[in-house]
Design a protein around this motif. Structure first.
Motif, PDB file in Angstrom:
ATOM      1  N   PRO A  14       0.807  -1.223   0.000  1.00  0.00           N
ATOM      2  CA  PRO A  14       0.000   0.000   0.000  1.00  0.00           C
ATOM      3  C   PRO A  14       0.840   1.274   0.000  1.00  0.00           C
ATOM      4  O   PRO A  14       0.431   2.293  -0.584  1.00  0.00           O
ATOM      5  CB  PRO A  14      -0.820  -0.125   1.291  1.00  0.00           C
ATOM      6  CG  PRO A  14      -0.875  -1.583   1.567  1.00  0.00           C
ATOM      7  CD  PRO A  14       0.457  -2.117   1.117  1.00  0.00           C
ATOM      8  N   LEU A  15       2.017   1.222   0.636  1.00  0.00           N
ATOM      9  CA  LEU A  15       2.873   2.407   0.656  1.00  0.00           C
ATOM     10  C   LEU A  15       3.440   2.716  -0.722  1.00  0.00           C
ATOM     11  O   LEU A  15       3.764   3.870  -1.023  1.00  0.00           O
ATOM     12  CB  LEU A  15       4.006   2.222   1.669  1.00  0.00           C
ATOM     13  CG  LEU A  15       3.581   2.064   3.126  1.00  0.00           C
ATOM     14  CD1 LEU A  15       4.808   2.071   4.041  1.00  0.00           C
ATOM     15  CD2 LEU A  15       2.593   3.136   3.552  1.00  0.00           C
ATOM     16  N   VAL A  16       3.567   1.688  -1.560  1.00  0.00           N
ATOM     17  CA  VAL A  16       3.984   1.926  -2.948  1.00  0.00           C
ATOM     18  C   VAL A  16       2.962   2.818  -3.642  1.00  0.00           C
ATOM     19  O   VAL A  16       3.310   3.804  -4.306  1.00  0.00           O
ATOM     20  CB  VAL A  16       4.150   0.599  -3.701  1.00  0.00           C
ATOM     21  CG1 VAL A  16       4.504   0.848  -5.163  1.00  0.00           C
ATOM     22  CG2 VAL A  16       5.221  -0.269  -3.043  1.00  0.00           C
ATOM     23  N   GLY A  17       1.674   2.478  -3.469  1.00  0.00           N
ATOM     24  CA  GLY A  17       0.627   3.284  -4.076  1.00  0.00           C
ATOM     25  C   GLY A  17       0.595   4.694  -3.542  1.00  0.00           C
ATOM     26  O   GLY A  17       0.490   5.671  -4.311  1.00  0.00           O
ATOM     27  N   LEU A  18       0.706   4.857  -2.220  1.00  0.00           N
ATOM     28  CA  LEU A  18       0.689   6.202  -1.643  1.00  0.00           C
ATOM     29  C   LEU A  18       1.906   7.001  -2.085  1.00  0.00           C
ATOM     30  O   LEU A  18       1.793   8.193  -2.413  1.00  0.00           O
ATOM     31  CB  LEU A  18       0.648   6.110  -0.123  1.00  0.00           C
ATOM     32  CG  LEU A  18       0.637   7.458   0.602  1.00  0.00           C
ATOM     33  CD1 LEU A  18      -0.603   8.263   0.250  1.00  0.00           C
ATOM     34  CD2 LEU A  18       0.751   7.269   2.111  1.00  0.00           C
ATOM     35  N   ALA A  19       3.082   6.365  -2.114  1.00  0.00           N
ATOM     36  CA  ALA A  19       4.304   7.073  -2.496  1.00  0.00           C
ATOM     37  C   ALA A  19       4.200   7.641  -3.901  1.00  0.00           C
ATOM     38  O   ALA A  19       4.573   8.796  -4.157  1.00  0.00           O
ATOM     39  CB  ALA A  19       5.507   6.133  -2.397  1.00  0.00           C
ATOM     40  N   VAL A  20       3.683   6.856  -4.821  1.00  0.00           N
ATOM     41  CA  VAL A  20       3.562   7.327  -6.206  1.00  0.00           C
ATOM     42  C   VAL A  20       2.573   8.481  -6.292  1.00  0.00           C
ATOM     43  O   VAL A  20       2.807   9.474  -6.997  1.00  0.00           O
ATOM     44  CB  VAL A  20       3.151   6.171  -7.132  1.00  0.00           C
ATOM     45  CG1 VAL A  20       2.801   6.682  -8.521  1.00  0.00           C
ATOM     46  CG2 VAL A  20       4.280   5.146  -7.221  1.00  0.00           C
TER      47      VAL A  20
END
Length: 411
Positions: free
Chosen positions: A16-22
């Motif tokens: 999920p942090l991948v999605g938020l980071a992008v």
């Protein structure tokens, strides 16, 4: 704007942090992620061009090592110390820190933000860690709740005591080392006054009331543009849609038996199988051409092409299958997974297996439910209703909140 996203846990805590980071980067923020040094986590973040700061030791090694429950305080102390050591330097100069993952890891990261005087936000990817009168808490391994206690509020008080016993000493020792006062309630410190719930309200409806405000953003999922491997595409196109089986970050001690049971149950339904190795190292049981094994793969693309998804019930896999409209069979292993199994069954989008160890008979029965036309129709309906913009919503909320707190620029 500089943002640090901090976690320690499995793939379900990192993805999920991948999605938020992008999404944060799309809005102009500089982002880095503190996460365990597992190769698949590092590769996933590298694929989207987000810097990763490794913290602690391999989450896979910690999970698959099967340490006894009695060692939980020692493991937690190790995780907390690594947060203080690594996150402190990674958070220097940041405007906000987002903390999630294991309770002791989040407590350590939030303490670092407190010391540095930067804003922090506590995130959970399932509501079972948030005290609620509507349901009991999860018990920690080795610390079961008294069977005679059934009042949810009393159970949540006992949960707070468990968190203090397991994590309080290590947390406060590290806090003292950097000049912070002790925390007398670890769980409530991590939750704070306004935790964020990064789940879809269709799959995971938050029921008021509570002793704090909850911000439910929707699930954080980044569209995956990676193509499926050519050999897998050839397999998919060579026959009717197969059934996917995989257990993500679960070690599955009897992995060979689980693979055999799953493949034989799938074959009994007249279906082919796609077997995901995962942390259990599942593999094929023979050389017949009706099964195909995969490693890391674009589940978003794959789940849209299968007849059903058999999995462990992690939040990420459950959400991905729901978005794809794929009927599900959830074989829950631990933690929040029985909850997600119940949600899948309750919504009518699949079946909840009773217990973590499937037999040929039990899994066959669950597959029969999942493979009915009615279940597929219901799964398609739910797929059209789930939110797809949770990461974008969260990114905007986060940056707006930080901007509101900044003092106006001098003229």
């Amino acid at each position: 704007m500089r943002v640090l996203l901090s976690t320690y846990g499995s793939r379900g805590d990192v993805e999920p942090l991948v999605g938020l980071a992008v999404r944060l980067r799309d809005l102009g923020a500089q982002v880095r992620v503190c996460a365990p040094p597992d190769e698949d986590f590092a590769q996933r973040l590298a694929d989207v061009g987000v810097p990763m700061v490794p913290v602690g030791r391999s989450a896979r090694a910690l999970t698959t090592g099967a340490p006894p429950p009695s060692s939980l305080p020692e493991r937690a102390a190790e995780v907390i110390a690594s947060q203080f050591d690594v996150v402190t330097s990674a958070a220097e100069g940041c405007d906000v820190l987002v903390a999630t993952g294991m309770m002791p890891a989040a407590a350590g990261a939030l303490s670092v933000a407190e010391k540095l005087g930067i804003r922090s936000v506590s995130i959970t990817f399932q509501q079972l860690t948030l005290p609620s009168p509507h349901r009991p808490p999860l018990a920690y391994p080795g610390r079961p709740f008294p069977p005679e206690v059934t009042d949810n509020r009393v159970l949540w008080d006992l949960d707070a005591q468990s968190n203090n016993v397991l994590f309080g000493a290590a947390l406060n020792t590290n806090r003292a080392s950097i000049g912070l006062p002790p925390v007398d309630n670890v769980r409530d410190y991590v939750i704070g006054d306004q935790p964020w719930l990064a789940t879809d309200p269709i799959l995971d409806q938050w029921l008021e009331p509570a002793d704090f405000d909850v911000v439910q953003t929707g699930a954080w999922i980044l569209p995956d543009e990676r193509p499926l491997p050519a050999e897998l595409v050839t397999f998919l196109e060579a026959g009717t849609p197969p059934v996917y089986v995989g257990f993500g970050s679960m070690p599955m001690r009897a992995a060979t038996d689980v693979a055999r049971v799953a493949i034989e149950a799938i074959r009994a339904q007249g279906r082919r199988a796609v077997v995901a190795r995962g942390w259990a190292d599942l593999d094929l049981i023979d050389d017949r051409d009706d099964c195909f094994v995969v490693g890391e793969v674009n589940q978003q693309a794959l789940f849209g092409r299968v007849a059903a998804v058999v999995h462990h019930g992690g939040q990420g896999t459950t959400m991905t299958a729901a978005r794809a409209g794929a009927p599900q069979v959830v074989v829950p292993q631990a933690a929040d997974q029985p909850y997600w199994a119940g949600r899948v069954a309750g919504l009518g989008i699949g079946a909840a297996h009773d217990g973590p160890a499937p037999t040929f008979e039990s899994l066959s029965a669950a597959l029969r439910t999942a493979l009915t036309p009615g279940t597929r129709a219901r799964a398609a309906d739910v797929a059209g209703a789930v939110h797809t913009d949770g990461a974008a919503v969260a990114a905007k909320l986060l940056l707006d909140a930080v901007c509101r707190e900044r003092p106006p620029a001098s003229t």
